[in-house]
Design a protein around this motif. Structure first.
Motif, PDB file in Angstrom:
ATOM      1  N   PHE A 235       0.843  -1.195   0.000  1.00 16.08           N
ATOM      2  CA  PHE A 235       0.000   0.000   0.000  1.00 16.08           C
ATOM      3  C   PHE A 235       0.874   1.240   0.000  1.00 16.08           C
ATOM      4  CE2 PHE A 235       0.414  -1.348   4.430  1.00 16.08           C
ATOM      5  CZ  PHE A 235       0.801  -0.187   5.081  1.00 16.08           C
ATOM      6  N   VAL A 236       0.279   2.363  -0.353  1.00 19.30           N
ATOM      7  CA  VAL A 236       0.974   3.646  -0.380  1.00 19.30           C
ATOM      8  C   VAL A 236       0.372   4.524   0.705  1.00 19.30           C
ATOM      9  CG1 VAL A 236       1.427   5.713  -1.750  1.00 19.30           C
ATOM     10  CG2 VAL A 236       1.423   3.468  -2.842  1.00 19.30           C
ATOM     11  N   ILE A 237       1.230   5.147   1.497  1.00 21.93           N
ATOM     12  CA  ILE A 237       0.752   6.069   2.525  1.00 21.93           C
ATOM     13  C   ILE A 237       0.628   7.443   1.902  1.00 21.93           C
ATOM     14  CG2 ILE A 237       1.254   7.146   4.743  1.00 21.93           C
ATOM     15  CD1 ILE A 237       2.768   4.557   5.434  1.00 21.93           C
ATOM     16  N   GLN A 238      -0.586   7.957   1.879  1.00 23.43           N
ATOM     17  CA  GLN A 238      -0.836   9.272   1.301  1.00 23.43           C
ATOM     18  C   GLN A 238      -0.721  10.376   2.342  1.00 23.43           C
ATOM     19  OE1 GLN A 238      -4.684   8.539  -0.473  1.00 23.43           O
ATOM     20  NE2 GLN A 238      -3.731   7.962  -2.400  1.00 23.43           N
ATOM     21  N   ALA A 239      -0.970  10.047   3.598  1.00 24.74           N
ATOM     22  CA  ALA A 239      -0.823  11.016   4.690  1.00 24.74           C
ATOM     23  C   ALA A 239      -0.688  10.235   5.992  1.00 24.74           C
ATOM     24  CB  ALA A 239      -2.024  11.957   4.759  1.00 24.74           C
ATOM     25  N   ALA A 240       0.041  10.825   6.935  1.00 21.81           N
ATOM     26  CA  ALA A 240       0.230  10.176   8.229  1.00 21.81           C
ATOM     27  C   ALA A 240       0.452  11.229   9.301  1.00 21.81           C
ATOM     28  CB  ALA A 240       1.425   9.239   8.176  1.00 21.81           C
ATOM     29  N   ALA A 241      -0.026  10.914  10.490  1.00 25.74           N
ATOM     30  CA  ALA A 241       0.258  11.739  11.669  1.00 25.74           C
ATOM     31  C   ALA A 241       0.310  10.812  12.871  1.00 25.74           C
ATOM     32  CB  ALA A 241      -0.811  12.812  11.864  1.00 25.74           C
ATOM     33  N   VAL A 242       1.401  10.880  13.612  1.00 23.29           N
ATOM     34  CA  VAL A 242       1.551  10.102  14.829  1.00 23.29           C
ATOM     35  C   VAL A 242       1.551  11.078  15.988  1.00 23.29           C
ATOM     36  CG1 VAL A 242       3.025   8.533  16.128  1.00 23.29           C
ATOM     37  CG2 VAL A 242       2.852   8.304  13.644  1.00 23.29           C
ATOM     38  N   LEU A 243       0.603  10.900  16.891  1.00 22.79           N
ATOM     39  CA  LEU A 243       0.492  11.705  18.102  1.00 22.79           C
ATOM     40  C   LEU A 243       0.951  10.848  19.275  1.00 22.79           C
ATOM     41  CD1 LEU A 243      -3.042  13.261  17.457  1.00 22.79           C
ATOM     42  CD2 LEU A 243      -0.825  14.026  16.618  1.00 22.79           C
TER      43      LEU A 243
END
Length: 134
Positions: free
Chosen positions: A29-37
């Motif tokens: 899969f391709v990650i189009q956006a990510a945010a780790v809090l």
């Protein structure tokens, strides 16, 4: 996350990136956006081809991360995860939503200021695997 006070995800961001990279290799899969809090992770992914298993990809990330974080015996992940399928037309709106998570959480005032997000593009990466974040 099981305990919102923990910050294991950002403290072990390199390990998390490796876990995501392992899952990406398995499910392509391709990650189009990510945010780790500190207490949660948001990913917007595009699965190609006919075979995809978003829940399986998430299980691989979470179980691998838990196995390698030795300073806590309980899982850092909650028992539920939310998987939402969106059309490609909606994906750009979702990208903005995912990358704005640190602002909504009150961690930064500008999305580009959070180092654990795909919006933070100036951070040097050790390689091209996993999520493009610190």
């Amino acid at each position: 996350m099981a305990d919102a006070q923990r910050d294991l995800l950002v403290r072990h961001i390199r390990l998390l990136r490796d876990c995501v990279a392992l899952s990406k290799r398995r499910w392509d899969f391709v990650i189009q956006a990510a945010a780790v809090l500190p207490a949660e992770m948001h990913l917007l992914c595009a699965f190609g081809g006919g075979h995809h298993d978003a829940r399986g990809a998430i299980r691989l990330v979470t179980s691998t991360f838990d196995r390698h974080v030795s300073d806590h015996c309980a899982s850092v992940w909650s028992d539920t995860c939310e998987v939402i399928e969106v059309s490609s037309r909606v994906a750009q709106l979702r990208r903005s939503f995912v990358e704005a998570a640190p602002v909504r959480a009150g961690l930064v005032s500008n999305v580009c200021d959070w180092p654990y997000s795909s919006a933070h593009m100036d951070t040097a990466q050790s390689d091209d695997m996993g999520v493009a974040m610190a």
